[in-house]
Write a protein that holds these residues in place. Sequence first.
Motif, short mmCIF file in Angstrom:
data_model
loop_
_atom_site.label_atom_id
_atom_site.label_comp_id
_atom_site.label_asym_id
_atom_site.label_seq_id
_atom_site.Cartn_x
_atom_site.Cartn_y
_atom_site.Cartn_z
N TYR A 11 76.96 -66.33 46.64
CA TYR A 11 77.76 -66.05 45.45
C TYR A 11 77.89 -64.55 45.14
O TYR A 11 78.98 -64.05 44.88
CB TYR A 11 77.16 -66.78 44.24
CG TYR A 11 78.06 -66.74 43.04
CD1 TYR A 11 79.14 -67.61 42.93
CD2 TYR A 11 77.88 -65.80 42.03
CE1 TYR A 11 79.99 -67.56 41.85
CE2 TYR A 11 78.73 -65.74 40.95
CZ TYR A 11 79.78 -66.63 40.86
OH TYR A 11 80.64 -66.57 39.79
N ALA A 66 77.07 -71.77 31.53
CA ALA A 66 77.25 -71.68 32.99
C ALA A 66 76.96 -70.25 33.46
O ALA A 66 77.81 -69.60 34.08
CB ALA A 66 78.65 -72.14 33.39
N GLU A 94 72.68 -73.48 32.32
CA GLU A 94 73.21 -73.60 33.69
C GLU A 94 72.76 -74.91 34.30
O GLU A 94 71.62 -75.32 34.14
CB GLU A 94 72.74 -72.39 34.53
CG GLU A 94 73.00 -72.47 36.01
CD GLU A 94 74.47 -72.64 36.40
OE1 GLU A 94 75.33 -71.90 35.90
OE2 GLU A 94 74.75 -73.57 37.20
C1 LIG Z 1 82.21 -69.81 39.02
S1 LIG Z 1 80.50 -69.95 38.64
C2 LIG Z 1 80.42 -68.84 37.24
C3 LIG Z 1 79.05 -68.26 37.03
C4 LIG Z 1 78.99 -67.09 36.05
N1 LIG Z 1 79.39 -67.50 34.72
C5 LIG Z 1 79.87 -65.95 36.51
O1 LIG Z 1 80.77 -65.55 35.78
O2 LIG Z 1 79.67 -65.45 37.62
C6 LIG Z 1 80.47 -71.56 37.88
C7 LIG Z 1 79.08 -71.97 37.40
O3 LIG Z 1 79.22 -73.05 36.47
C8 LIG Z 1 78.13 -73.91 36.61
N2 LIG Z 1 78.48 -75.18 35.98
C9 LIG Z 1 79.47 -76.03 36.35
N3 LIG Z 1 79.54 -77.07 35.49
C10 LIG Z 1 78.57 -76.86 34.56
C11 LIG Z 1 78.16 -77.59 33.40
N4 LIG Z 1 78.75 -78.73 33.04
N5 LIG Z 1 77.15 -77.09 32.66
C12 LIG Z 1 76.53 -75.93 33.02
N6 LIG Z 1 76.87 -75.21 34.10
C13 LIG Z 1 77.89 -75.66 34.86
C14 LIG Z 1 77.93 -73.96 38.12
O4 LIG Z 1 76.67 -74.48 38.47
C15 LIG Z 1 78.13 -72.49 38.48
O5 LIG Z 1 76.92 -71.78 38.40
#
Ligand SMILES: C[S@@+](CC[C@H](N)C(=O)[O-])C[C@H]1O[C@@H](n2cnc3c(N)ncnc32)[C@H](O)[C@@H]1O
Length: 247
Positions: free
Chosen positions: A15, A48, A69
């Motif tokens: 990532y 998240a 998360e």
């Molecule tokens: C595109 S990444 C974004 C991470 C961070 N916010 C960033 O801007 O780099 C999406 C993240 O959302 C998390 N995620 C997806 N669905 C979720 C949920 N229902 N509750 C909490 N986290 C979630 C995933 O595990 C992942 O870490």
Amino acid sequence: MKQEDIWNADAARRYDTPGTGMFAPEVLGPAVDRLAGLAGQGAALEFAVGTGRVAVPLAARGVPVTGIELSRPMVEQLRTKADESTIPVVIGDMTDTVVPGEFTLVYLVYNTISNLLTQAEQVECFRNAARHLRPGGRFVVELWVPELRKLPPGQTAMVWESGPGYIGLDTYDVLRQHVVSHHFRFDGSEQARLFRSPHRYIWPAELDLMARLAGFELESRHADWDGTEFTAESRSHVSVYRNPPSS
Ligand SMILES: C[S@@+](CC[C@H](N)C(=O)[O-])C[C@H]1O[C@@H](n2cnc3c(N)ncnc32)[C@H](O)[C@@H]1O
């Protein structure tokens, strides 16, 4: 395709791209500046939080940041950069996980509200943000504008980027407002690496209605973190919703 399976150890390891892509200073800097300003003297909660792409530099600016998360591997990656006392994280779903404390800012960036695949879950996400905010607090959502104008009638797939070693392709189910992004990475060999993520796209007006259901009002919408005007041609937006101040 469950979110837990998508954001697995392999995705977490790949990532972070320090200094480039979504980690480039010109991408991250304006976001962190704006979020720090909106948090003011209070604390921030990131839904998240992932590997801490935004949370780590925001905390370094002196803003207390907590995260929610779903993916343990993403949090393990975050832990290589910030410990539990610097950025506490609760493992759980952003639609219903409650963390201790009261916040002036909740934020959900990088299109991640669309990772919730039903309208009902997306509305619950707004309600959960409202639950954590003090009166007058703000919920910030960064989200892309659906690109349906580019999809000719009858066609269900669209290439949105094609370059050396990479093809980005979206497949649409317009009835359910679903889009699956396919990221193909390849070299000279016959093998390609594929990363897929499902999303439910949301029109800005629908997002505003979800916000109203949770008691928010739209305070501002811009095309980016620098405050560029949002127009019919904008490809994404940063929307700031405000909890009513207590009377
Ligand atoms: C595109 S990444 C974004 C991470 C961070 N916010 C960033 O801007 O780099 C999406 C993240 O959302 C998390 N995620 C997806 N669905 C979720 C949920 N229902 N509750 C909490 N986290 C979630 C995933 O595990 C992942 O870490």
